[in-house]
Design a protein around this motif. Structure first.
Motif, mmCIF file in Angstrom:
data_model
loop_
_atom_site.group_PDB
_atom_site.id
_atom_site.type_symbol
_atom_site.label_atom_id
_atom_site.label_comp_id
_atom_site.label_asym_id
_atom_site.label_seq_id
_atom_site.Cartn_x
_atom_site.Cartn_y
_atom_site.Cartn_z
ATOM 1 N N SER A 142 -32.164 7.124 -18.669
ATOM 2 C CA SER A 142 -30.908 6.374 -18.791
ATOM 3 C C SER A 142 -29.716 7.283 -19.099
ATOM 4 C CB SER A 142 -31.043 5.326 -19.907
ATOM 5 O OG SER A 142 -32.134 4.481 -19.690
ATOM 6 N N ARG A 143 -29.918 8.562 -19.032
ATOM 7 C CA ARG A 143 -28.894 9.531 -19.450
ATOM 8 C C ARG A 143 -27.507 9.262 -18.862
ATOM 9 N NH1 ARG A 143 -29.324 16.184 -19.083
ATOM 10 N NH2 ARG A 143 -27.135 16.579 -18.635
ATOM 11 N N PRO A 144 -27.343 9.045 -17.544
ATOM 12 C CA PRO A 144 -25.985 8.838 -17.012
ATOM 13 C C PRO A 144 -25.273 7.659 -17.665
ATOM 14 C CG PRO A 144 -27.520 9.270 -15.220
ATOM 15 C CD PRO A 144 -28.350 9.054 -16.451
ATOM 16 N N ALA A 145 -25.998 6.540 -17.840
ATOM 17 C CA ALA A 145 -25.374 5.359 -18.442
ATOM 18 C C ALA A 145 -25.080 5.576 -19.919
ATOM 19 C CB ALA A 145 -26.282 4.145 -18.261
ATOM 20 N N VAL A 146 -25.973 6.281 -20.622
ATOM 21 C CA VAL A 146 -25.754 6.581 -22.039
ATOM 22 C C VAL A 146 -24.478 7.396 -22.211
ATOM 23 C CG1 VAL A 146 -26.628 7.937 -23.991
ATOM 24 C CG2 VAL A 146 -28.173 6.424 -22.738
ATOM 25 N N LEU A 147 -24.297 8.414 -21.379
ATOM 26 C CA LEU A 147 -23.120 9.273 -21.482
ATOM 27 C C LEU A 147 -21.847 8.512 -21.120
ATOM 28 C CD1 LEU A 147 -24.598 12.540 -19.914
ATOM 29 C CD2 LEU A 147 -24.229 12.028 -22.343
ATOM 30 N N GLU A 148 -21.935 7.667 -20.098
ATOM 31 C CA GLU A 148 -20.777 6.856 -19.706
ATOM 32 C C GLU A 148 -20.350 5.946 -20.855
ATOM 33 O OE1 GLU A 148 -19.841 2.928 -16.997
ATOM 34 O OE2 GLU A 148 -21.509 4.203 -16.389
ATOM 35 N N LEU A 149 -21.328 5.283 -21.466
ATOM 36 C CA LEU A 149 -21.015 4.321 -22.517
ATOM 37 C C LEU A 149 -20.594 5.000 -23.814
ATOM 38 C CD1 LEU A 149 -23.785 1.643 -21.932
ATOM 39 C CD2 LEU A 149 -21.346 1.439 -21.470
ATOM 40 N N ALA A 150 -21.146 6.176 -24.094
ATOM 41 C CA ALA A 150 -20.722 6.909 -25.292
ATOM 42 C C ALA A 150 -19.240 7.242 -25.205
ATOM 43 C CB ALA A 150 -21.553 8.175 -25.451
ATOM 44 N N VAL A 153 -38.712 20.702 -12.549
ATOM 45 C CA VAL A 153 -37.278 20.403 -12.619
ATOM 46 C C VAL A 153 -36.747 20.844 -13.978
ATOM 47 C CG1 VAL A 153 -35.570 18.547 -12.703
ATOM 48 C CG2 VAL A 153 -37.428 18.461 -11.030
ATOM 49 N N THR A 154 -35.584 21.477 -13.975
ATOM 50 C CA THR A 154 -34.917 21.856 -15.224
ATOM 51 C C THR A 154 -33.755 20.897 -15.465
ATOM 52 O OG1 THR A 154 -35.454 24.188 -14.908
ATOM 53 C CG2 THR A 154 -33.680 23.671 -16.456
ATOM 54 N N PRO A 155 -33.773 20.146 -16.564
ATOM 55 C CA PRO A 155 -32.682 19.189 -16.816
ATOM 56 C C PRO A 155 -31.328 19.895 -16.915
ATOM 57 C CG PRO A 155 -34.516 18.833 -18.326
ATOM 58 C CD PRO A 155 -34.773 20.140 -17.631
ATOM 59 N N GLN A 156 -30.312 19.218 -16.427
ATOM 60 C CA GLN A 156 -28.962 19.772 -16.507
ATOM 61 C C GLN A 156 -28.489 19.776 -17.954
ATOM 62 O OE1 GLN A 156 -26.217 17.768 -13.963
ATOM 63 N NE2 GLN A 156 -24.430 18.903 -14.682
ATOM 64 N N TYR A 190 -32.223 15.931 -24.252
ATOM 65 C CA TYR A 190 -31.930 15.850 -22.824
ATOM 66 C C TYR A 190 -32.162 17.160 -22.075
ATOM 67 C CZ TYR A 190 -29.966 11.142 -23.118
ATOM 68 O OH TYR A 190 -29.796 9.791 -23.286
ATOM 69 N N GLU A 191 -32.087 18.278 -22.773
ATOM 70 C CA GLU A 191 -32.197 19.561 -22.083
ATOM 71 C C GLU A 191 -33.608 20.146 -22.101
ATOM 72 O OE1 GLU A 191 -29.186 22.163 -23.607
ATOM 73 O OE2 GLU A 191 -27.536 20.797 -23.089
ATOM 74 N N THR A 192 -34.461 19.630 -22.959
ATOM 75 C CA THR A 192 -35.850 20.094 -22.986
ATOM 76 C C THR A 192 -36.634 19.380 -21.889
ATOM 77 O OG1 THR A 192 -35.759 20.441 -25.370
ATOM 78 C CG2 THR A 192 -37.951 20.292 -24.376
ATOM 79 N N PRO A 193 -37.287 20.116 -20.991
ATOM 80 C CA PRO A 193 -38.029 19.471 -19.892
ATOM 81 C C PRO A 193 -39.118 18.535 -20.425
ATOM 82 C CG PRO A 193 -37.792 21.825 -19.493
ATOM 83 C CD PRO A 193 -37.335 21.585 -20.900
ATOM 84 N N LYS A 200 -44.107 6.746 -25.914
ATOM 85 C CA LYS A 200 -43.758 7.711 -24.862
ATOM 86 C C LYS A 200 -43.044 7.040 -23.700
ATOM 87 C CE LYS A 200 -47.460 11.007 -25.907
ATOM 88 N NZ LYS A 200 -48.738 11.604 -25.426
ATOM 89 N N GLN A 201 -43.463 5.826 -23.362
ATOM 90 C CA GLN A 201 -42.791 5.108 -22.274
ATOM 91 C C GLN A 201 -41.347 4.774 -22.653
ATOM 92 O OE1 GLN A 201 -45.115 1.954 -20.170
ATOM 93 N NE2 GLN A 201 -46.688 2.410 -21.682
ATOM 94 N N LYS A 202 -41.154 4.356 -23.894
ATOM 95 C CA LYS A 202 -39.803 4.045 -24.351
ATOM 96 C C LYS A 202 -38.905 5.281 -24.258
ATOM 97 C CE LYS A 202 -41.370 0.653 -27.830
ATOM 98 N NZ LYS A 202 -41.503 0.415 -29.288
ATOM 99 N N GLN A 203 -39.418 6.414 -24.744
ATOM 100 C CA GLN A 203 -38.626 7.640 -24.742
ATOM 101 C C GLN A 203 -38.326 8.108 -23.319
ATOM 102 O OE1 GLN A 203 -37.287 7.782 -27.705
ATOM 103 N NE2 GLN A 203 -37.855 9.868 -28.230
ATOM 104 N N SER A 204 -39.323 7.991 -22.441
ATOM 105 C CA SER A 204 -39.148 8.427 -21.061
ATOM 106 C C SER A 204 -38.066 7.613 -20.362
ATOM 107 C CB SER A 204 -40.473 8.295 -20.312
ATOM 108 O OG SER A 204 -40.305 8.597 -18.942
ATOM 109 N N THR A 205 -38.072 6.309 -20.586
ATOM 110 C CA THR A 205 -37.070 5.457 -19.952
ATOM 111 C C THR A 205 -35.678 5.727 -20.513
ATOM 112 O OG1 THR A 205 -38.747 3.763 -19.606
ATOM 113 C CG2 THR A 205 -36.473 3.085 -19.369
#
Length: 480
Positions: free
Chosen positions: A143-151, A326-329, A314-317, A134-139
């Motif tokens: 990391s979403r912004p960096a993942v999207l940038e690098l993708a 908070v509702t994920p973008q 990414y979209e499931t809270p 769970k900790q791995k998945q949470s982190t």
């Protein structure tokens, strides 16, 4: 132990060391987190036997925490069928059945995670359970912004390699070489600083902190923080092999952390394959949950599944989102497309055998890599077949150097011992510093860093090397 360096190791009895801080402060927190995780899982379990086993595991984790905090002796490991149990217990005897605050830090930390693993391995319903999942998945979610940038960056790079009209394709030899090196360095630096989110050390990072660590602006700002930089020599080795016309050119990556760091490891792997600096990548994960965030084989498939199902992920809270209301973008259409293209590329490379996942029990033994040629000769011989073996992260660096208290100006080649010159293994360590051991620095540099604010000063502690703010990129050509 007989094959280890005679230089004294970092020790939990040394109150100026990060080993002491780890045993006193970090490990109890990690165990508390593990207890909480299993407790939540037990609460959601319905099978009576699974519930009882879960409660027994919780008791075992609590007992381990108590022994540690009260400086008890390290107990022999219970036989869970693993081939390494006898080795751990023999070493405990050879070390004189030590206590938690009077033992070599590296061995004690490995023992800690190996003992945790026995609690799950000896059960029926919890075998293979990753208490850190769970900790791995949470982190990784953070990391979403960096993942999207690098993708997006990765897909652009892929198109450039496939296009005959790219600027690189039409450049002269000198410009092309410079452009290729610049791209190589960028990919490696992404891979290097991805280690900044090691969960076993940075467990209290906020969402904003993680974003700052992982973006491209952060990478540029951190270039001056690389104290030893052997990127040019590493590139030269791979470029020479490519020019030689050798048809099979393998690069190995001895993995460190799951989640975002594994993501950037795959970015590097894909780049090396598409640039033809390598024809095959072999990834080396641990085979049991290790040091909180280290990669196990399941983390590789989990990562691909997350990228494939990115919208749902990414979209499931998350639980934290729900708690904060908070509702994920939602992902944009381009972001979704970028991740699907990335998934297609990586899954194809894996299916074609160009990316291979190869665990080995040696990686979770309690000793240093000085022992490898003698105690794991088949693994050593296998690594000799590689053009370059990239060892990621702090733990791999500690094991390469025996976690010993070398003078900081000691050459990296010397600190590697049997894995150094003449070993037949070309070693590249990509490491952000989070422990006392560091080698290969110019004379006087350690003292200069200690004198900086928060660096340790005259305390005797090398505090600057604990933060992950500094890095070393160290190469030893064991094939030369």
């Amino acid at each position: 132990m007989e094959y280890d360096t005679k230089t004294p190791p970092s020790h939990t009895s040394d109150k100026t060391s990060f080993g002491f801080i780890s045993a006193r402060d970090r490990w109890p927190v990690i165990l508390t987190g593990a207890i909480d995780d299993v407790h939540k899982a037990v609460t959601n379990a319905t099978e009576p036997q699974k519930v009882e086993e879960g409660k027994s595991i919780i008791s075992g984790l609590a007992a381990l925490k108590y022994e540690m905090q009260h400086d008890r002796q390290l107990l022999p490991l219970k036989d869970d069928g693993g081939p390494d149990i006898a080795g751990y217990n023999q070493e405990l005897e050879l070390r004189g059945n030590p206590k938690w605050f009077d033992v070599a830090w590296l061995f004690a930390e490995c023992y800690l995670y190996r003992r945790m693993a026995t609690l799950f391995n000896l059960s029926k319903h919890w075998k293979g359970y990753d208490v850190f999942f769970k900790q791995k998945q949470s982190t990784f979610r953070s990391s979403r912004p960096a993942v999207l940038e690098l993708a997006s960056r990765y897909n652009d790079m892929t198109q450039q390699f496939q296009s005959q009209d790219s600027a690189i394709a039409h450049a002269n030899d000198e410009d092309r070489e410079q452009a290729e090196y610049s791209l190589f360095r960028e990919m490696c630096e992404i891979c290097l600083w991805g280690n900044a989110t090691d969960l076993s050390l940075l467990t209290n990072l906020s969402y904003e902190d993680i974003q700052k660590l992982q973006g491209s602006e952060s990478r540029k700002a951190n270039e001056e923080k690389i104290l030893v930089n052997d990127f040019p020599a590493a590139f030269a080795c791979l470029k020479k092999a490519k020019k030689s016309g050798t048809t099979e050119r393998r690069v190995d990556i001895v993995l460190d952390n799951a989640g975002f760091e594994l993501f950037v490891d795959l970015v590097l792997a894909g780049y090396l394959l598409q640039s033809e600096l390598a024809t095959q990548i072999v990834l080396h994960p641990k085979n049991i949950p290790w040091f909180v965030s280290d990669v196990i084989p399941k983390d590789f498939s989990d990562l691909l599944n997350v990228i494939h199902g990115a919208k749902a992920f990414y979209e499931t809270p998350s639980e934290d989102d729900k708690a904060r209301r908070v509702t994920p973008q939602a992902l944009s259409e381009k972001e979704s497309t970028d991740l699907q293209e990335l998934f297609g590329n990586w899954s194809s490379l894996y299916a074609e055998g160009k990316i291979i996942v190869r665990p080995n029990a040696f990686w979770t033994e309690g000793g240093s890599y000085w022992r490898m040629p003698k105690t794991a000769p088949k693994l050593h011989e296998d690594l000799q077949q590689s053009e370059l073996v990239i060892f990621k992260g702090d733990l791999n660096y500690r094991k390469l150097t025996g976690d010993a208290m070398w003078d900081a100006s000691t050459p990296f080649t010397e600190a590697l011992g049997p894995m150094g010159p003449g070993s037949g293994v070309r070693v590249l360590a990509l490491r952000t510093c989070k422990a006392d051991v560091v080698v290969g620095l110019p004379k006087g540099k350690d003292e200069e860093l200690r004198a900086m604010d928060g660096g340790g000063g005259d305390s005797g502690a090398r505090k600057w090397a604990w933060s992950g703010k500094w890095a070393v990129v160290s190469l030893c050509d064991g094939k030369a």
